[in-house]
Design a protein around this motif. Structure first.
Motif, PDB file in Angstrom:
ATOM      1  N   GLY A 205      33.910  34.177  38.875  1.00 51.17           N
ATOM      2  CA  GLY A 205      33.143  34.898  39.874  1.00 51.17           C
ATOM      3  C   GLY A 205      34.114  35.569  40.827  1.00 51.17           C
ATOM      4  O   GLY A 205      35.090  34.953  41.258  1.00 51.17           O
ATOM      5  N   ILE A 206      33.878  36.832  41.148  1.00 51.24           N
ATOM      6  CA  ILE A 206      34.774  37.560  42.043  1.00 51.24           C
ATOM      7  C   ILE A 206      33.972  38.273  43.128  1.00 51.24           C
ATOM      8  O   ILE A 206      32.817  38.613  42.931  1.00 51.24           O
ATOM      9  N   ILE A 207      34.593  38.472  44.266  1.00 53.60           N
ATOM     10  CA  ILE A 207      34.024  39.254  45.361  1.00 53.60           C
ATOM     11  C   ILE A 207      34.827  40.544  45.436  1.00 53.60           C
ATOM     12  O   ILE A 207      36.047  40.515  45.608  1.00 53.60           O
ATOM     13  N   ILE A 208      34.135  41.685  45.285  1.00 47.29           N
ATOM     14  CA  ILE A 208      34.813  42.975  45.279  1.00 47.29           C
ATOM     15  C   ILE A 208      34.084  43.967  46.182  1.00 47.29           C
ATOM     16  O   ILE A 208      32.982  43.693  46.644  1.00 47.29           O
TER      17      ILE A 208
ATOM     18  N   PRO B 270      35.423  25.815  42.011  1.00 45.20           N
ATOM     19  CA  PRO B 270      35.589  26.715  43.154  1.00 45.20           C
ATOM     20  C   PRO B 270      37.078  26.964  43.433  1.00 45.20           C
ATOM     21  O   PRO B 270      37.882  26.038  43.410  1.00 45.20           O
ATOM     22  N   VAL B 271      37.421  28.221  43.654  1.00 45.35           N
ATOM     23  CA  VAL B 271      38.798  28.611  43.947  1.00 45.35           C
ATOM     24  C   VAL B 271      38.786  29.684  45.031  1.00 45.35           C
ATOM     25  O   VAL B 271      37.749  30.264  45.338  1.00 45.35           O
ATOM     26  N   ASP B 272      39.922  29.936  45.593  1.00 42.66           N
ATOM     27  CA  ASP B 272      40.117  31.049  46.515  1.00 42.66           C
ATOM     28  C   ASP B 272      41.413  31.719  46.085  1.00 42.66           C
ATOM     29  O   ASP B 272      42.471  31.456  46.632  1.00 42.66           O
ATOM     30  N   LEU B 273      41.304  32.552  45.058  1.00 41.55           N
ATOM     31  CA  LEU B 273      42.476  33.172  44.454  1.00 41.55           C
ATOM     32  C   LEU B 273      42.477  34.673  44.675  1.00 41.55           C
ATOM     33  O   LEU B 273      41.438  35.321  44.579  1.00 41.55           O
ATOM     34  N   GLU B 274      43.639  35.208  44.927  1.00 43.88           N
ATOM     35  CA  GLU B 274      43.807  36.657  45.000  1.00 43.88           C
ATOM     36  C   GLU B 274      43.923  37.177  43.573  1.00 43.88           C
ATOM     37  O   GLU B 274      44.681  36.638  42.768  1.00 43.88           O
ATOM     38  N   ILE B 275      43.136  38.196  43.260  1.00 45.81           N
ATOM     39  CA  ILE B 275      43.197  38.802  41.935  1.00 45.81           C
ATOM     40  C   ILE B 275      43.476  40.291  42.060  1.00 45.81           C
ATOM     41  O   ILE B 275      43.230  40.893  43.101  1.00 45.81           O
ATOM     42  N   PHE B 276      43.988  40.849  41.006  1.00 45.59           N
ATOM     43  CA  PHE B 276      44.188  42.287  40.898  1.00 45.59           C
ATOM     44  C   PHE B 276      43.414  42.731  39.669  1.00 45.59           C
ATOM     45  O   PHE B 276      43.475  42.087  38.622  1.00 45.59           O
ATOM     46  N   TRP B 277      42.675  43.819  39.798  1.00 49.91           N
ATOM     47  CA  TRP B 277      41.882  44.292  38.661  1.00 49.91           C
ATOM     48  C   TRP B 277      41.856  45.805  38.630  1.00 49.91           C
ATOM     49  O   TRP B 277      42.088  46.459  39.636  1.00 49.91           O
ATOM     50  N   LYS B 278      41.580  46.325  37.449  1.00 53.47           N
ATOM     51  CA  LYS B 278      41.395  47.761  37.298  1.00 53.47           C
ATOM     52  C   LYS B 278      40.448  48.001  36.126  1.00 53.47           C
ATOM     53  O   LYS B 278      40.249  47.130  35.267  1.00 53.47           O
ATOM     54  N   ALA B 279      39.858  49.169  36.111  1.00 52.95           N
ATOM     55  CA  ALA B 279      38.940  49.533  35.031  1.00 52.95           C
ATOM     56  C   ALA B 279      39.721  49.688  33.735  1.00 52.95           C
ATOM     57  O   ALA B 279      40.821  50.227  33.721  1.00 52.95           O
ATOM     58  N   GLU B 280      39.144  49.196  32.672  1.00 52.11           N
ATOM     59  CA  GLU B 280      39.753  49.384  31.364  1.00 52.11           C
ATOM     60  C   GLU B 280      39.437  50.801  30.901  1.00 52.11           C
ATOM     61  O   GLU B 280      38.294  51.244  30.986  1.00 52.11           O
ATOM     62  N   LYS B 281      40.437  51.505  30.461  1.00 52.09           N
ATOM     63  CA  LYS B 281      40.241  52.885  30.014  1.00 52.09           C
ATOM     64  C   LYS B 281      39.751  52.870  28.567  1.00 52.09           C
ATOM     65  O   LYS B 281      40.518  52.652  27.642  1.00 52.09           O
ATOM     66  N   LYS B 282      38.455  53.084  28.409  1.00 47.83           N
ATOM     67  CA  LYS B 282      37.832  53.115  27.091  1.00 47.83           C
ATOM     68  C   LYS B 282      36.990  54.376  26.994  1.00 47.83           C
ATOM     69  O   LYS B 282      36.318  54.759  27.948  1.00 47.83           O
TER      70      LYS B 282
ATOM     71  N   MET C 239      44.653  50.161  40.819  1.00 42.67           N
ATOM     72  CA  MET C 239      44.624  48.703  40.907  1.00 42.67           C
ATOM     73  C   MET C 239      43.927  48.293  42.204  1.00 42.67           C
ATOM     74  O   MET C 239      44.192  48.862  43.255  1.00 42.67           O
ATOM     75  N   HIS C 240      43.042  47.300  42.117  1.00 41.32           N
ATOM     76  CA  HIS C 240      42.289  46.807  43.269  1.00 41.32           C
ATOM     77  C   HIS C 240      42.658  45.356  43.525  1.00 41.32           C
ATOM     78  O   HIS C 240      42.887  44.598  42.583  1.00 41.32           O
ATOM     79  N   LYS C 241      42.700  44.971  44.787  1.00 40.09           N
ATOM     80  CA  LYS C 241      43.046  43.600  45.169  1.00 40.09           C
ATOM     81  C   LYS C 241      41.810  42.970  45.799  1.00 40.09           C
ATOM     82  O   LYS C 241      41.290  43.470  46.796  1.00 40.09           O
ATOM     83  N   ASP C 242      41.320  41.865  45.214  1.00 40.77           N
ATOM     84  CA  ASP C 242      40.138  41.183  45.717  1.00 40.77           C
ATOM     85  C   ASP C 242      40.295  39.677  45.535  1.00 40.77           C
ATOM     86  O   ASP C 242      41.404  39.205  45.316  1.00 40.77           O
ATOM     87  N   LYS C 243      39.183  38.933  45.608  1.00 41.26           N
ATOM     88  CA  LYS C 243      39.211  37.465  45.561  1.00 41.26           C
ATOM     89  C   LYS C 243      38.352  36.917  44.431  1.00 41.26           C
ATOM     90  O   LYS C 243      37.263  37.412  44.171  1.00 41.26           O
ATOM     91  N   ALA C 244      38.828  35.858  43.808  1.00 39.24           N
ATOM     92  CA  ALA C 244      38.029  35.078  42.869  1.00 39.24           C
ATOM     93  C   ALA C 244      37.464  33.895  43.646  1.00 39.24           C
ATOM     94  O   ALA C 244      38.166  33.278  44.443  1.00 39.24           O
ATOM     95  N   THR C 245      36.185  33.586  43.415  1.00 43.77           N
ATOM     96  CA  THR C 245      35.539  32.480  44.128  1.00 43.77           C
ATOM     97  C   THR C 245      35.339  31.261  43.249  1.00 43.77           C
ATOM     98  O   THR C 245      35.220  30.146  43.752  1.00 43.77           O
ATOM     99  N   ASP C 246      35.250  31.459  41.951  1.00 42.00           N
ATOM    100  CA  ASP C 246      35.141  30.335  41.028  1.00 42.00           C
ATOM    101  C   ASP C 246      35.641  30.776  39.663  1.00 42.00           C
ATOM    102  O   ASP C 246      35.715  31.966  39.374  1.00 42.00           O
TER     103      ASP C 246
ATOM    104  N   CYS D 171      30.428  39.512  41.616  1.00 38.83           N
ATOM    105  CA  CYS D 171      30.324  39.855  40.200  1.00 38.83           C
ATOM    106  C   CYS D 171      30.706  38.667  39.336  1.00 38.83           C
ATOM    107  O   CYS D 171      31.640  37.931  39.654  1.00 38.83           O
ATOM    108  N   GLY D 172      29.995  38.517  38.252  1.00 37.06           N
ATOM    109  CA  GLY D 172      30.331  37.516  37.251  1.00 37.06           C
ATOM    110  C   GLY D 172      31.032  38.204  36.103  1.00 37.06           C
ATOM    111  O   GLY D 172      30.520  39.170  35.542  1.00 37.06           O
ATOM    112  N   ILE D 173      32.215  37.720  35.786  1.00 32.57           N
ATOM    113  CA  ILE D 173      33.043  38.326  34.745  1.00 32.57           C
ATOM    114  C   ILE D 173      33.195  37.345  33.591  1.00 32.57           C
ATOM    115  O   ILE D 173      33.569  36.196  33.797  1.00 32.57           O
ATOM    116  N   LYS D 174      32.895  37.800  32.393  1.00 29.48           N
ATOM    117  CA  LYS D 174      33.075  36.992  31.190  1.00 29.48           C
ATOM    118  C   LYS D 174      34.385  37.397  30.550  1.00 29.48           C
ATOM    119  O   LYS D 174      34.643  38.584  30.340  1.00 29.48           O
ATOM    120  N   PHE D 175      35.251  36.413  30.245  1.00 25.52           N
ATOM    121  CA  PHE D 175      36.520  36.706  29.606  1.00 25.52           C
ATOM    122  C   PHE D 175      36.303  37.220  28.195  1.00 25.52           C
ATOM    123  O   PHE D 175      35.423  36.757  27.484  1.00 25.52           O
TER     124      PHE D 175
END
Length: 129
Positions: free
Chosen positions: A48-51, A10-22, A34-41, A95-99
């Motif tokens: 896991g992120i909250i957006i 579990p974490v409480d991290l600020e993340i920045f994300w954007k759509a990959e242009k494909k 660019m969007h600013k949101d939180k990672a929860t784990d 959202c669950g994000i897989k690296f």
């Protein structure tokens, strides 16, 4: 739903994300780049992120987070793919994000972070009864 095979921390991290242009990505966001949101784990395989936006399964994003928690002085940047995205409350989605192919240094630093987290979970002293 796909689940992780590694420990979720579990974490409480600020993340920045954007759509990959494909070209093959048929879903896009018409909002800011660019969007600013939180990672929860976080785990070795994803996070896991909250957006504020719904992202469909398979949507690819680029993520940046401050590397301080991992002992780095710069941002950690990597790509990820959405495994799930569920509405939770007040216009927020979990959202669950897989690296996708994280750089080796990031994997190494995460493993060090995980080891220190596991040590904190183990009591240092065992009290006799």
């Amino acid at each position: 739903m796909v689940t992780r095979n590694t420990l979720r921390i579990p974490v409480d991290l600020e993340i920045f994300w954007k759509a990959e242009k494909k070209k093959d990505q048929v879903f896009s966001l018409s909002t800011k780049d660019m969007h600013k949101d939180k990672a929860t784990d976080i785990s070795g395989g994803g996070m896991g992120i909250i957006i504020k936006y719904f992202l469909p399964r398979g949507f690819r994003i680029k993520i940046a987070l401050a590397g301080g928690i991992f002992g780095l002085t710069r941002f950690i940047r990597f790509k990820g793919v959405v495994c799930y995205c569920n509405y939770i409350n007040h216009g927020n989605y979990k959202c669950g994000i897989k690296f996708i192919d994280p750089p080796a240094i990031h994997t190494l630093k995460f493993n060090e972070f995980k080891s220190s987290y596991e040590k904190r979970q183990t009591p240092r002293v065992t009290l006799s009864e």
